[in-house]
Design a protein around this motif. Structure first.
Motif, PDB file in Angstrom:
ATOM      1  N   ARG A 193     -29.890  -8.576   1.554  1.00 57.51           N
ATOM      2  CA  ARG A 193     -28.713  -7.703   1.515  1.00 57.51           C
ATOM      3  C   ARG A 193     -27.506  -8.339   0.845  1.00 57.51           C
ATOM      4  O   ARG A 193     -26.627  -7.639   0.353  1.00 57.51           O
ATOM      5  N   MET A 194     -27.413  -9.675   0.853  1.00 57.17           N
ATOM      6  CA  MET A 194     -26.178 -10.307   0.411  1.00 57.17           C
ATOM      7  C   MET A 194     -26.307 -11.169  -0.839  1.00 57.17           C
ATOM      8  O   MET A 194     -25.301 -11.602  -1.389  1.00 57.17           O
ATOM      9  N   VAL A 195     -27.525 -11.434  -1.289  1.00 58.47           N
ATOM     10  CA  VAL A 195     -27.716 -12.284  -2.465  1.00 58.47           C
ATOM     11  C   VAL A 195     -28.514 -11.558  -3.541  1.00 58.47           C
ATOM     12  O   VAL A 195     -28.066 -11.428  -4.678  1.00 58.47           O
ATOM     13  N   THR A 196     -29.681 -11.073  -3.195  1.00 59.40           N
ATOM     14  CA  THR A 196     -30.589 -10.450  -4.154  1.00 59.40           C
ATOM     15  C   THR A 196     -29.932  -9.263  -4.847  1.00 59.40           C
ATOM     16  O   THR A 196     -29.352  -8.400  -4.206  1.00 59.40           O
ATOM     17  N   TYR A 237     -26.392 -19.421  -5.107  1.00 58.89           N
ATOM     18  CA  TYR A 237     -27.335 -19.818  -4.062  1.00 58.89           C
ATOM     19  C   TYR A 237     -28.638 -20.410  -4.589  1.00 58.89           C
ATOM     20  O   TYR A 237     -29.469 -20.838  -3.794  1.00 58.89           O
ATOM     21  N   HIS A 238     -28.822 -20.464  -5.897  1.00 58.32           N
ATOM     22  CA  HIS A 238     -30.095 -20.976  -6.431  1.00 58.32           C
ATOM     23  C   HIS A 238     -30.302 -22.440  -6.018  1.00 58.32           C
ATOM     24  O   HIS A 238     -29.455 -23.294  -6.248  1.00 58.32           O
ATOM     25  N   TRP A 239     -31.437 -22.692  -5.400  1.00 60.17           N
ATOM     26  CA  TRP A 239     -31.779 -24.043  -4.968  1.00 60.17           C
ATOM     27  C   TRP A 239     -33.283 -24.094  -4.789  1.00 60.17           C
ATOM     28  O   TRP A 239     -33.844 -23.438  -3.927  1.00 60.17           O
ATOM     29  N   ASP A 240     -33.942 -24.817  -5.665  1.00 62.96           N
ATOM     30  CA  ASP A 240     -35.386 -25.019  -5.523  1.00 62.96           C
ATOM     31  C   ASP A 240     -35.701 -26.479  -5.818  1.00 62.96           C
ATOM     32  O   ASP A 240     -34.786 -27.292  -5.981  1.00 62.96           O
ATOM     33  N   SER A 266     -26.129  -4.064  -6.681  1.00 66.79           N
ATOM     34  CA  SER A 266     -25.220  -4.899  -7.452  1.00 66.79           C
ATOM     35  C   SER A 266     -24.339  -4.026  -8.344  1.00 66.79           C
ATOM     36  O   SER A 266     -23.154  -4.275  -8.484  1.00 66.79           O
ATOM     37  N   GLY A 267     -24.939  -2.982  -8.914  1.00 70.80           N
ATOM     38  CA  GLY A 267     -24.171  -2.076  -9.766  1.00 70.80           C
ATOM     39  C   GLY A 267     -23.063  -1.376  -9.012  1.00 70.80           C
ATOM     40  O   GLY A 267     -21.957  -1.227  -9.517  1.00 70.80           O
ATOM     41  N   GLU A 268     -23.341  -0.943  -7.793  1.00 70.21           N
ATOM     42  CA  GLU A 268     -22.316  -0.287  -6.988  1.00 70.21           C
ATOM     43  C   GLU A 268     -21.220  -1.260  -6.590  1.00 70.21           C
ATOM     44  O   GLU A 268     -20.047  -0.930  -6.588  1.00 70.21           O
TER      45      GLU A 268
END
Length: 143
Positions: A97-100, A109-112, A13-15
């Motif tokens: 690879r695309m969210v975390t 994307y949060h859905w619980d 995420s930092g990159e």
């Protein structure tokens, strides 16, 4: 390309957002709902030119529909420019690879069982049996 990408790993995420952090540190003057003004040129005889950056956040995206009732996030003048961070609706296919690690995308994307950050997902009825928006329209629209 970073060393992580050369090795076939997803950038951190930092990159991914390093360019944004450096630009904002250099002179952000506005920040509203994920929109930052990151540069302005004020030279004599040259009109001010502004650069806005729109982050992909729950407040700056909508899921699966276009509507004239959606309010714009930023209004620009001729000569200004906007960079818009976008998210693919397929990010959920490879969460690691695309969210975390990307807080904005994680929020989108949060859905619980307790909460779905973006309730409306599509242009359908809000009381549809498949949920708000009935899931009609899978694309995440930014800005």
């Amino acid at each position: 390309m970073s060393a992580r990408e050369d090795a076939g790993q997803a950038p951190s995420s930092g990159e991914r957002r390093a360019f944004l952090k450096s630009a904002i540190a250099a002179g952000a003057s506005t920040a509203t709902l994920g929109v930052s003004q990151i540069s302005s040129a004020d030279e004599p005889g040259i009109p001010a030119q502004k650069h806005y950056y729109v982050r992909a956040l729950p407040e700056t995206v909508h899921w699966g529909y276009f509507s004239k009732n959606l309010k714009p996030l930023v209004t620009i003048e001729s000569g200004d420019f906007v960079s818009i961070e976008t998210v693919t609706h397929r990010a959920g296919d490879d969460v690691a690879r695309m969210v975390t690690g990307d807080s904005g995308v994680e929020q989108i994307y949060h859905w619980d069982k307790a909460k779905k950050t973006i309730d409306r997902r599509g242009a359908g009825a809000m009381d549809a049996k498949n949920g708000a928006g009935a899931g009609w329209g899978s694309h995440i629209c930014s800005g």
